[in-house]
Design an enzyme around this catalytic site. Structure first.
Site, mmCIF file in Angstrom:
data_model
loop_
_atom_site.group_PDB
_atom_site.id
_atom_site.type_symbol
_atom_site.label_atom_id
_atom_site.label_comp_id
_atom_site.label_asym_id
_atom_site.label_seq_id
_atom_site.Cartn_x
_atom_site.Cartn_y
_atom_site.Cartn_z
ATOM 1 C CG HIS A 282 39.015 35.913 43.482
ATOM 2 N ND1 HIS A 282 38.697 36.600 44.625
ATOM 3 C CD2 HIS A 282 40.375 35.810 43.460
ATOM 4 C CE1 HIS A 282 39.808 36.885 45.291
ATOM 5 N NE2 HIS A 282 40.840 36.426 44.593
ATOM 6 C CD GLU B 192 47.100 42.729 39.125
ATOM 7 O OE1 GLU B 192 47.140 41.605 39.655
ATOM 8 O OE2 GLU B 192 47.185 43.798 39.770
#
Length: 354
Positions: free
Chosen positions: A146, A77
């Site tokens: 998540h 990321e």
């Protein structure tokens, strides 16, 4: 095709045919339209290319626009956001996808120290037209890594705009507006309502409402302006401020209780349409804030403060908040963690008791 309308787009939304879409389809449609209009738009991220994204938001785009414009990145990321910053400085309009909002943290330095400050540091010579898309929130039994809702972190950073749609119509229109914006925009997409109608407005399995977050979406190009809230329904008993999935939860609970509430979908947290909020609270005299993220330092705290500062003499009761709890995300108890009919109902009863 005319020079004034080279893409043969409808001049107004009333000219545009519409079709039923869920939020994923609306997002995909927005990306398709914008890539067709602007060759400088590129999409990057984990699995966004050949696979079309873990939620299929970019399905078919690599095949249509090629690997140079829609391409997979490593699981990094920091690298995804860093590359997007460089692309933006070079003149492109990158749309990176962070597969889950929980994984955006390694890219915070690039977002905060580079993208958010690009315009100011360069005295306007460079901008950072980056649109970061990321699914956020719970509701799919994704567990602690998540399911988080980190939107408040980004509202604290000057130079970043934070957008959260609640409907397919706004998911498309807000994403188009974000891509066209010359500053970095974070678009958090509530994955609990990605795929249309679902059951799940409850905090006990015996208390279930059906929701319908799908809807008619105009085909072709249109923008939903950033910084403009949507009045979901008008009312006089109290004002409800929410965004994302919580709009549908609030609608269901208040309809069940038969409360004449004015529900406002903020749509963008930064810039915030405080004028619409203020006008509503002045009318109703009572305010309830609902969000899924943890309570302490959540965006609701900012909303409560703004309402108190601007509407103090119109308030007839303390502003109420219903939020997630100050705990790590509880996978096995996520339906109890969400604001639902019991806690929202109790807050409404407190506000209306007088």
């Amino acid at each position: 095709m005319s020079e004034k309308n080279p893409m043969n787009m409808p001049e107004t939304l009333t000219d545009a045919p519409a079709r039923e879409m869920n939020m994923i389809e609306a997002i995909n449609d927005a990306l398709d339209i914008m890539m067709e209009r602007d060759p400088d738009i590129v999409i990057l991220g984990e699995d966004v290319g050949y696979f079309g994204g873990v939620f299929r938001a970019t399905a078919g785009l690599q095949k249509k626009f090629g690997r140079n414009r829609v391409f997979d990145s490593p699981i990094n990321e920091c690298g995804i956001i860093g590359a997007a910053v460089g692309m933006a400085a070079y003149g492109l309009r990158p749309v990176p996808e962070i597969q889950f909002a929980d994984y955006i943290y390694p890219g915070l330095d690039q977002l905060i120290s580079e993208a958010a400050r690009m315009r100011y540091r360069s005295a306007g010579q460079f901008t950072a037209p980056i649109t970061v898309r990321s699914p956020f929130g719970g509701g799919i039994f994704g567990g602690q890594t998540h399911s988080q809702s980190p939107e408040a972190l980004f509202t604290h950073v000057a130079g970043i705009k934070t957008v959260i749609p609640a409907t397919p119509y706004d998911a498309k229109g807000l994403l188009i507006a974000a891509i066209e914006d010359n500053d970095p925009v974070i678009v958090f997409e509530p994955k609990r309502i990605y795929n249309g109608p679902f059951d799940g407005y409850y905090d006990k399995p015996s208390r279930t409402w059906k929701g319908h977050p799908g809807g008619l979406v105009p085909e072709g190009y249109y923008r939903t302006p950033l910084g403009k809230a949507r009045i979901v329904r008008e009312g006089s008993a109290l004002t409800v401020l929410a965004y994302g999935t919580m709009i549908h939860v609030a609608e269901a609970v208040l309809a069940e209780k038969g409360v004449d509430a004015e529900i406002i979908d903020l749509r963008t947290l930064v810039p915030l349409d405080i004028e619409t909020v203020e006008k509503s609270v002045e009318k109703t005299g009572k305010c309830l804030v609902i969000h899924e993220a943890t309570r302490t330092s959540g965006f609701g705290a900012e909303l409560v403060t703004l309402v108190q500062e601007r509407c103090f003499y119109h308030l007839e009761a303390p502003v109420e908040r219903v939020t997630g709890f100050d705990t790590p995300y509880p996978h096995s108890l996520e339906w109890a963690y969400f604001p639902g009919p019991v806690r929202i109902g109790e807050a409404v009863d407190r506000l209306l008791k007088d």
